[in-house]
Structure formats: C-alpha cells, structure tokens
Design an enzyme around this catalytic site. Structure first.
Site, PDB file in Angstrom:
ATOM      1  NE  ARG A  80      45.406  19.369  33.533  1.00  7.08           N
ATOM      2  CZ  ARG A  80      45.727  18.326  34.597  1.00  7.08           C
ATOM      3  NH1 ARG A  80      47.100  18.032  33.964  1.00  7.08           N
ATOM      4  NH2 ARG A  80      46.154  17.996  35.970  1.00  7.08           N
ATOM      5  CE  LYS A 107      45.507  14.072  38.180  1.00 12.86           C
ATOM      6  NZ  LYS A 107      46.434  14.909  38.531  1.00 12.86           N
ATOM      7  CE1 TYR A 136      50.546  12.176  33.334  1.00  9.86           C
ATOM      8  CE2 TYR A 136      48.646  14.038  32.198  1.00  9.86           C
ATOM      9  CZ  TYR A 136      49.748  13.744  32.668  1.00  9.86           C
ATOM     10  OH  TYR A 136      50.834  14.195  32.226  1.00  9.86           O
ATOM     11  CG  HIS A 162      49.963  10.037  38.952  1.00  7.68           C
ATOM     12  ND1 HIS A 162      51.564  10.341  38.674  1.00  7.68           N
ATOM     13  CD2 HIS A 162      49.125  10.816  38.971  1.00  7.68           C
ATOM     14  CE1 HIS A 162      50.740  11.325  38.313  1.00  7.68           C
ATOM     15  NE2 HIS A 162      49.721  12.081  37.772  1.00  7.68           N
ATOM     16  CD  GLU A 208      51.386   7.869  36.181  1.00  5.47           C
ATOM     17  OE1 GLU A 208      50.199   7.856  34.543  1.00  5.47           O
ATOM     18  OE2 GLU A 208      51.189   6.843  36.682  1.00  5.47           O
ATOM     19  CB  VAL A 210      62.394  13.514  43.710  1.00  2.00           C
ATOM     20  CG1 VAL A 210      63.502  14.047  44.229  1.00  2.00           C
ATOM     21  CG2 VAL A 210      61.416  13.173  43.915  1.00  2.00           C
ATOM     22  CG  LEU A 211      59.771  10.134  37.840  1.00  2.00           C
ATOM     23  CD1 LEU A 211      58.433   9.840  39.384  1.00  2.00           C
ATOM     24  CD2 LEU A 211      59.148  10.600  37.021  1.00  2.00           C
ATOM     25  CB  VAL A 236      55.752  19.582  41.591  1.00  2.00           C
ATOM     26  CG1 VAL A 236      55.728  18.857  40.557  1.00  2.00           C
ATOM     27  CG2 VAL A 236      56.438  20.892  41.981  1.00  2.00           C
ATOM     28  CG  ASP A 288      51.716  13.158  40.492  1.00  2.66           C
ATOM     29  OD1 ASP A 288      53.343  13.392  41.072  1.00  2.66           O
ATOM     30  OD2 ASP A 288      52.031  14.199  39.443  1.00  2.66           O
ATOM     31  CE  LYS A 329      46.415  17.675  55.471  1.00  2.72           C
ATOM     32  NZ  LYS A 329      47.123  18.812  55.998  1.00  2.72           N
ATOM     33  CB  VAL A 367      47.931  21.659  44.132  1.00  3.94           C
ATOM     34  CG1 VAL A 367      46.405  21.343  42.907  1.00  3.94           C
ATOM     35  CG2 VAL A 367      47.539  22.767  44.660  1.00  3.94           C
ATOM     36  CB  ALA A 368      47.738  15.322  43.475  1.00  4.31           C
ATOM     37  CG  MET A 416      50.438  21.894  41.025  1.00  2.39           C
ATOM     38  SD  MET A 416      52.745  22.154  41.574  1.00  2.39           S
ATOM     39  CE  MET A 416      52.652  23.926  41.339  1.00  2.39           C
TER      40      MET A 416
HETATM   41  N1  NAI Z   1      51.467  18.142  40.998  1.00  2.12           N
HETATM   42  C1  NAI Z   1      51.642  18.258  39.799  1.00  2.12           C
HETATM   43  O1  NAI Z   1      50.637  18.721  39.211  1.00  2.12           O
HETATM   44  C2  NAI Z   1      52.788  17.541  39.197  1.00  2.12           C
HETATM   45  C3  NAI Z   1      52.967  16.652  39.379  1.00  2.12           C
HETATM   46  N2  NAI Z   1      54.165  15.791  38.907  1.00  2.12           N
HETATM   47  C4  NAI Z   1      55.223  15.431  39.526  1.00  2.12           C
HETATM   48  O2  NAI Z   1      56.509  16.035  39.499  1.00  2.12           O
HETATM   49  C5  NAI Z   1      57.419  14.556  39.318  1.00  2.12           C
HETATM   50  C6  NAI Z   1      58.773  14.763  38.863  1.00  2.12           C
HETATM   51  O3  NAI Z   1      58.272  14.965  37.864  1.00  2.12           O
HETATM   52  P1  NAI Z   1      59.631  15.232  36.784  1.00  2.12           P
HETATM   53  O4  NAI Z   1      60.493  16.123  36.768  1.00  2.12           O
HETATM   54  O5  NAI Z   1      58.608  15.055  35.095  1.00  2.12           O
HETATM   55  O6  NAI Z   1      60.927  13.782  36.340  1.00  2.12           O
HETATM   56  P2  NAI Z   1      62.374  13.941  36.235  1.00  2.12           P
HETATM   57  O7  NAI Z   1      61.911  12.560  35.832  1.00  2.12           O
HETATM   58  O8  NAI Z   1      62.084  14.288  34.620  1.00  2.12           O
HETATM   59  O9  NAI Z   1      63.224  14.236  37.334  1.00  2.12           O
HETATM   60  C7  NAI Z   1      63.036  13.598  38.335  1.00  2.12           C
HETATM   61  C8  NAI Z   1      64.283  13.952  38.805  1.00  2.12           C
HETATM   62  O10 NAI Z   1      64.514  13.473  40.573  1.00  2.12           O
HETATM   63  C9  NAI Z   1      65.760  13.410  41.000  1.00  2.12           C
HETATM   64  N3  NAI Z   1      65.803  12.083  41.233  1.00  2.12           N
HETATM   65  C10 NAI Z   1      65.513  10.820  41.934  1.00  2.12           C
HETATM   66  N4  NAI Z   1      65.836  10.442  43.053  1.00  2.12           N
HETATM   67  C11 NAI Z   1      66.502  11.519  43.595  1.00  2.12           C
HETATM   68  C12 NAI Z   1      66.782  11.820  45.074  1.00  2.12           C
HETATM   69  N5  NAI Z   1      67.074  10.868  46.072  1.00  2.12           N
HETATM   70  N6  NAI Z   1      67.453  12.725  45.560  1.00  2.12           N
HETATM   71  C13 NAI Z   1      67.454  13.598  44.444  1.00  2.12           C
HETATM   72  N7  NAI Z   1      66.926  13.631  43.477  1.00  2.12           N
HETATM   73  C14 NAI Z   1      66.462  12.818  42.690  1.00  2.12           C
HETATM   74  C15 NAI Z   1      66.217  12.250  39.384  1.00  2.12           C
HETATM   75  O11 NAI Z   1      67.449  12.212  38.762  1.00  2.12           O
HETATM   76  C16 NAI Z   1      66.064  13.157  37.896  1.00  2.12           C
HETATM   77  O12 NAI Z   1      66.783  14.072  37.974  1.00  2.12           O
HETATM   78  C17 NAI Z   1      57.108  13.792  39.281  1.00  2.12           C
HETATM   79  O13 NAI Z   1      56.311  12.835  40.193  1.00  2.12           O
HETATM   80  C18 NAI Z   1      55.154  13.986  38.617  1.00  2.12           C
HETATM   81  O14 NAI Z   1      54.943  13.087  38.152  1.00  2.12           O
HETATM   82  C19 NAI Z   1      54.405  16.442  36.878  1.00  2.12           C
HETATM   83  C20 NAI Z   1      53.723  17.173  36.839  1.00  2.12           C
HETATM   84  C21 NAI Z   1      52.351  17.497  37.342  1.00  2.12           C
HETATM   85  C1  PYR Z   2      51.220  14.762  35.790  1.00  2.00           C
HETATM   86  C2  PYR Z   2      49.461  14.988  36.473  1.00  2.00           C
HETATM   87  O1  PYR Z   2      49.620  14.876  37.820  1.00  2.00           O
HETATM   88  C3  PYR Z   2      48.549  16.306  35.757  1.00  2.00           C
HETATM   89  O2  PYR Z   2      48.972  16.573  35.147  1.00  2.00           O
HETATM   90  O3  PYR Z   2      48.356  15.850  36.937  1.00  2.00           O
HETATM   91 MG    MG Z   3      48.915  15.185  39.324  1.00  2.00          MG
END
Ligand code: NAI
Ligand code: PYR
Ligand code: MG
Length: 372
Positions: free
Chosen positions: A15, A75, A94, A96, A118, A239-240, A267, A270, A279, A298-299, A301
């Site tokens: 990206r 990133k 971003y 994190h 974020e 979750v977030l 997911v 990050d 991890k 994968v942090a 994705m």
């Molecule tokens: N690995 C990657 O490449 C990427 C990772 N992410 C990450 O994904 C995660 C989620 O992001 P979004 O969906 O946008 O967040 P969001 O805020 O839309 O949704 C998070 C949900 O988690 C729920 N939640 C919080 N604590 C909880 C618990 N104890 N039990 C059950 N549900 C709970 C909240 O109520 C909320 O509905 C974030 O950490 C974000 O940074 C996002 C994009 C890419």
């Molecule tokens: C949100 C995030 O960390 C990513 O898009 O890589």
């Molecule tokens: Mg990420």
C-alpha cells in the site's frame, strides 16, 4: 506545506500513503508533494504517474523524511523510519501504540507530532480511518480462515460451507463491529454456520436486523465465549477498545481444549491480539500452530490486497490530509475534535489516554499539549 510519501517497508506491504489522484488534489490546493521512488509501484503507479500530477520524486526515504513537513504513510513507522523523524515533523499514519512500547518511546523521543489514523473518530461513534481497512480485513479473515482449515495448512480438512449431506463448519466471530460484520457477510455467503459475540446489545441488535436468522447473535459473557470457542471450527477475533490493547478473551487453556485442526484468525493482532496465544505474523509466514490449533495473526492483512486497500484508505484520509495541509496541524486539530482524537504523541508527550494508561506514561490532554 511540503508533504512527503515514503515507500512502505513492512514485510509484503505494497500500500502507499497517497495515490496520484490525491496528490493532484493537494497540489491544486497549493501544496508540494514529494514521493519516494517506486512508492506506488506494487499497485501499478509508476514514478511518472506521480510526476504527471505534479509530484517530485526522491531517490531515498532519507530525502523524503529530511525535507517533508508532513509524512503520510500507511503502516506504523518501523525502527529505521522512526530514526528519521524530526522534531516538529507531522506523522499521519496507523500507529497502534498501546501494545508497542518501543515504538511509543521512539515517537516520544523524536518530538514529532504523531496523529494516528485508528483513533480519529466521527459523529456517529465510528472510526472513519480504521473502518475501510476493517472492511477489507473482516472480509479477508474468512478467506484466510478457510485456507487454515485445509489439511495442507494443518487444519481439520473441512470446507466452510460443507456439501449437501455434510455439515458446514462452525464460524465463531468475537466482536461484531466493522471486522465482525464483514466477516459474517462472507461466512454466510460461503454457507458456514455463523455465531457472533459482542458485549454491546446495540451491536447485537444491528447484526440481528442485518442478517436475521442467518447468524446467531450471542452476548459475550465468559461462559458463552468458552462454550462457542470450544465447539468452533474457526474463530475470528475482531474486538476493539479504541486506542487500548485488545483484551485477551481467549485463554491458552481454551486453545488447548479446542478441536485439533481448528483455526483462529486474530484480526485484532495490531492492538496486541485477543487470543492469549497470538503473536504477530507476516504475509510471508502467516500461520503457526499452538496445541494443534492453526493461528493466523497477520498485522497488516489489507496489505495482501493493496490496490483495493490503498484506494479505500486514501478516500477516507484525503479530507484530513487536506485540512492539516491547508490550516496547519494546530488549527486543523482545534477546528475538528475528531481529528484531535487522532493525536497520540505530541512533541515528546503522550496525548492518548488509553495509550498512556496501557504503557504507564503520563497523559497530557491533546488540546493542552498543542497550546503549550
Ligand atoms: N490485522 C489487520 O490487518 C487489521 C486489524 N484491524 C483491527 O481489527 C480490530 C477490530 O476493528 P473494528 O471492527 O474496526 O472495530 P469496531 O470498533 O468496529 O468493533 C469492535 C467490536 O468489539 C466489541 N467488543 C469490545 N470488547 C468486547 C468483548 N469483550 N467481547 C466481545 N466484543 C467486544 C465492540 O463492542 C465492537 O462492536 C481492531 O483492533 C483493528 O485495529 C483492522 C483492520 C486491519
Ligand atoms: C488497520 C491496519 O493496521 C492495517 O490496515 O494494516
Ligand atoms: Mg494492522
């Protein structure tokens, strides 16, 4: 303002902070843009494409970081990028930070102005600069999870949707926000049995209205979580708690008691991840096994589909980039409380409460920090 776009250097990250169309808009507002050579090459944008809209090309990241007033990235800056940040320089990307002490320490030391995509908010309570990547990652999580269930990846050897006469896989999604609802949409489309847990009743209501009988919505108590995780074939962690490190909802003990060959896609990695056994992994080596459970963590994705992701991200970031460039960062933050929420580190102090609490730094209110 002079805006700099370096090439991303994280593993398999193609990206780029700005597409040529966005560069054109900034230049039409009277700004200058410098782009590191080949910054967009992985998604089909050549140096000539950037030059055609008025950008200048620089041969090295050193040059971009040395000259730019504001760095626009995707990133979090890796150690070698952090070393190039200058006092008073604006970093918009971003970050994190909550699970990442070394990065936070380096950003503090840099005395730069660090605004994280974020934690920028919006009037309806959503996170507008996280949402597009969460849509991508949520959708991808089911593709990735389906592959993890294949025998060659040490999975149970199950097809998500089953076939007539053979039951589908059980997909359990923890967190029903942007990642969770997009994952649900894909899992339903592939014919899986889908359960979504969230601790917000409003979120469960919205999911019920959106998907009806195609999903089972469950309040996320410890009991319910354990029951559904242990009977799952695939668990998605989405979750977030904005800004904060993800809660470790699935313990190592629960992983030990899952079915051999089942899979988890974290997911939320990050923000540190919501499985105790997670991890961070890379696209080069995305999975590993713990107690015969396949882990995909994968942090970045969305980096796997960088063309879709860059456009989706840049559509959301451009208005904020223009605002910061036109007004200067102080006036831009003061005029927009949602952008102010993005300020995580300001000239040596931590200005995001969750980050400060998670890592043990003093919290300074962002509005106070920029007036100081
Ligand atoms: N690995 C990657 O490449 C990427 C990772 N992410 C990450 O994904 C995660 C989620 O992001 P979004 O969906 O946008 O967040 P969001 O805020 O839309 O949704 C998070 C949900 O988690 C729920 N939640 C919080 N604590 C909880 C618990 N104890 N039990 C059950 N549900 C709970 C909240 O109520 C909320 O509905 C974030 O950490 C974000 O940074 C996002 C994009 C890419
Ligand atoms: C949100 C995030 O960390 C990513 O898009 O890589
Ligand atoms: Mg990420």
């Amino acid at each position: 303002m002079l805006i700099g776009v370096p090439k991303e250097i994280k593993n398999h990250e193609y990206r780029v902070g700005m597409v040529p169309g966005s560069v054109r808009e900034l230049i039409s507002h009277g700004h200058q843009v410098i782009v590191e050579t080949n910054a967009g090459i992985g998604i089909g944008f050549s140096d000539e494409d950037y030059q055609a809209v008025g950008a200048e090309i620089r041969n090295t990241a050193e040059d971009v970081f040395a000259e730019a007033d504001m760095i626009v990235k995707v990133k979090e800056p890796l150690a070698e990028e952090r070393a190039k940040l200058r006092e008073d320089q604006i970093l918009f990307t971003y970050l994190h930070l909550a699970p990442d002490l070394p990065q936070t320490q380096d950003l503090i030391k840099s005395k730069a102005v660090c605004i994280a995509y974020e934690t920028v908010t919006s009037n309806n309570g959503s996170l507008p600069l996280l949402a597009p990547m969460s849509e991508v990652a949520g959708r991808m999580s089911i593709q990735a999870g389906a592959q993890c269930l294949e025998k060659s990846r040490h999975g149970r050897g199950m097809l998500l949707g089953g076939v007539p006469g053979v039951a589908p896989a059980k997909v359990v999604i923890i967190g029903g926000g942007v990642v969770g609802s997009n994952a649900a949409q894909m899992a339903i489309g592939m014919g899986a049995q889908v359960v979504i847990l969230d601790r917000s009743i409003d979120v469960l209501r919205r999911l019920d209205a959106q998907f009806g009988a195609q999903v089972q919505t469950v309040f996320s108590s410890k009991d319910a979580l354990e029951q559904h995780v242990l009977s799952a074939d695939l668990v998605i962690g989405g979750v977030l708690i904005p800004g904060a490190a993800a809660p470790k909802l699935v313990t190592a003990d629960m992983i030990k008691n899952m079915k051999p060959g089942s899979a988890v896609v974290d997911v939320a990695i990050d923000q540190g991840g919501c499985f105790e056994t997670s991890k961070a992994t890379t696209h080069a080596e995305p999975t590993y096994l713990v107690d015969e459970v396949v882990h995909y963590c994968v942090a970045n994705m969305p980096g796997a589909v960088p063309r879709t992701s860059t456009f989706a991200l840049n559509n959301a970031t451009l208005p904020f980039i223009i605002s910061i460039a036109n007004k200067g960062y102080k006036a831009a933050l003061i005029s927009d409380k949602h952008l102010m929420n993005g300020l995580n580190v300001h000239k040596g102090v931590v200005t995001n409460q969750s980050v400060a609490e998670n890592l043990g730094f003093e919290f300074v209110n962002p509005a106070d920090a920029i007036e100081a």
